[in-house]
Design a protein around this motif. Structure first.
Motif, PDB file in Angstrom:
ATOM      1  N   ALA A 231      95.203  55.879  59.525  1.00 24.98           N
ATOM      2  CA  ALA A 231      95.206  55.138  60.789  1.00 24.98           C
ATOM      3  C   ALA A 231      93.894  54.398  61.013  1.00 24.98           C
ATOM      4  O   ALA A 231      92.817  54.906  60.723  1.00 24.98           O
ATOM      5  N   GLN A 232      94.002  53.183  61.524  1.00 23.31           N
ATOM      6  CA  GLN A 232      92.844  52.389  61.913  1.00 23.31           C
ATOM      7  C   GLN A 232      92.950  52.105  63.408  1.00 23.31           C
ATOM      8  O   GLN A 232      93.989  51.635  63.884  1.00 23.31           O
ATOM      9  N   SER A 233      91.873  52.382  64.123  1.00 25.71           N
ATOM     10  CA  SER A 233      91.919  52.287  65.581  1.00 25.71           C
ATOM     11  C   SER A 233      92.320  50.900  66.055  1.00 25.71           C
ATOM     12  O   SER A 233      93.075  50.758  67.015  1.00 25.71           O
ATOM     13  N   ALA A 234      91.838  49.839  65.393  1.00 23.85           N
ATOM     14  CA  ALA A 234      92.151  48.478  65.837  1.00 23.85           C
ATOM     15  C   ALA A 234      93.629  48.175  65.674  1.00 23.85           C
ATOM     16  O   ALA A 234      94.259  47.549  66.547  1.00 23.85           O
ATOM     17  N   ALA A 235      94.227  48.609  64.555  1.00 20.59           N
ATOM     18  CA  ALA A 235      95.646  48.363  64.312  1.00 20.59           C
ATOM     19  C   ALA A 235      96.513  49.142  65.300  1.00 20.59           C
ATOM     20  O   ALA A 235      97.493  48.620  65.847  1.00 20.59           O
ATOM     21  N   VAL A 236      96.161  50.405  65.520  1.00 24.60           N
ATOM     22  CA  VAL A 236      96.892  51.219  66.481  1.00 24.60           C
ATOM     23  C   VAL A 236      96.792  50.619  67.883  1.00 24.60           C
ATOM     24  O   VAL A 236      97.786  50.521  68.609  1.00 24.60           O
ATOM     25  N   GLU A 237      95.589  50.200  68.250  1.00 17.38           N
ATOM     26  CA  GLU A 237      95.370  49.639  69.581  1.00 17.38           C
ATOM     27  C   GLU A 237      96.234  48.405  69.813  1.00 17.38           C
ATOM     28  O   GLU A 237      96.822  48.240  70.893  1.00 17.38           O
ATOM     29  N   GLN A 238      96.348  47.546  68.820  1.00 19.33           N
ATOM     30  CA  GLN A 238      97.149  46.336  68.978  1.00 19.33           C
ATOM     31  C   GLN A 238      98.623  46.677  69.209  1.00 19.33           C
ATOM     32  O   GLN A 238      99.287  46.094  70.077  1.00 19.33           O
TER      33      GLN A 238
END
Length: 375
Positions: A274-281
């Protein structure tokens, strides 16, 4: 023969005593919980978790309670409770974590999404970027999309769907970032054949594709005549650079088309990569359109996809309840111990029957590299 005649005053006293007794006994003469539809199942669709969760302790949970006939129970006063606990992972078993942290949470219905009664128009937009070859080598997303159409068909509602993919292009209609494999139809055979065309090549123009999809959907199936929703599947950070997320939010809201986001690989909050930026989007595009998000785990991807699509099929066709969950205690321990995943059980009671469904989400706190540390 002895005849007893009750005076009006005595009759009123007897009636008043009866009413008082029944009220004190917990019986409501004008309706009771037992008169509500008996719950038979609850489908947990997804979550809405803000980036400041560790400060507020607040998150959203979307679910659809069903009766024995498969009809949704959309009661804003439904009884509900949530059990929340750390999920097992690196260095700890779930039982050890549960013993070390006592989480207490309250829950209430924040919003009811009731179907309009119109036919449902729910297109699916699949991520076909090059990273799919590594994140979904077995093309589990295809099988799951086909299962989504089967779930819609089994729901008994009148529906149409369409299949899109990004990146891509079509000259008719004039798309620059999207491939349209199948226009709106209720023929599930055609829809399944269209999903099977999914590929893995190119970048991730997610926002640009959604903008094209929303415009097409509103032209072909306007919200004035149709119940609208969009199912989005993605694994990475949008990189088109032409359209913003806020612009997509506005377009989707204007078209009354909530976006149900399914994130996997880097875009899944319960993935090992998981990558925080991808999850956030993915979380934010669902939240800003009053949809919901679900991250699928790496293990048994096909089953995880199928479960996510099944829940979203119920939510889009039957309606849903948006619950607000507030962690009342134990949040400080979550912060101190660096817990990265929380799991929970939603219990709802209707008609004297209690049913439950489980959920899982990643705690949105990033390290210095911007990636979630999932223990």
């Amino acid at each position: 023969m002895f005849t007893h005649r009750t005076t009006p005053r005595l009759a009123y006293w007897i009636l008043g005593s009866f009413l008082l007794t029944t009220v004190l006994a917990g019986c409501d003469l004008f309706g009771s919980d037992d008169e509500e539809p008996a719950a038979d199942e609850v489908i947990v669709i997804g979550t809405q978790v803000d980036s400041d969760f560790l400060t507020t302790g607040e998150f959203g949970l979307s679910a659809t309670p069903l009766d024995a006939g498969g009809s949704a129970i959309l009661d804003e006063n439904i009884d509900a409770e949530v059990d929340l606990r750390p999920a097992g992972g690196e260095g700890n078993t779930a039982s050890e974590l549960e013993q070390s942290i006592d989480l207490v949470a309250s829950v209430s219905v924040d919003r009811v999404r009731r179907p309009s009664g119109n036919d449902l128009a729910v297109p699916v937009n699949l991520d076909g970027s090059g990273s799919m070859s590594g994140n979904d080598p077995d093309r589990s997303r295809v099988d799951a999309t086909e299962a989504f159409f089967d779930e819609l068909e089994a729901s008994g509602v009148s529906f149409e769907s369409a299949v899109f993919e990004f990146p891509g292009f079509n000259t008719d209609p004039d798309f620059d970032f999207t491939s349209l494999y199948q226009g709106f139809t209720s023929d599930t055979d055609l829809l399944r054949e269209a999903a099977d065309q999914a590929r893995s090549s190119g970048g991730t123009p997610m926002w640009e594709s959604l903008e094209e999809l929303i415009a097409y959907s509103e032209t072909e199936r306007p919200n004035s005549n149709y119940e609208k929703a969009i199912v989005l599947l993605g694994d990475g950070i949008p990189n088109g650079g032409i359209v913003t997320r806020d612009e997509v939010c506005q377009a989707a809201n204007d078209a009354e088309s909530p976006i149900y986001g399914i994130g996997f690989g880097p875009a899944s909050d319960v993935s090992d990569v998981a990558q925080s930026a991808a999850v956030e989007q993915m979380r934010r595009i669902s939240e800003c359109t009053q949809g919901t998000y679900i991250g699928v785990p790496d293990e048994d991807l096909e089953a995880a996809f199928a479960g996510a699509f099944a829940g979203m099929a119920q939510g889009t066709s039957q309606g849903s309840l948006a619950f607000n969950v507030q962690v009342e205690s134990g949040l400080e321990q979550v912060r101190e111990q660096g817990i990265q995943r929380l799991e929970g059980t939603l219990r709802v009671t209707s008609g004297g029957e209690t049913v439950e469904g489980d959920f899982l989400f990643g705690v949105p706190e990033a390290n210095t590299t911007g990636a979630f540390i999932l223990r």
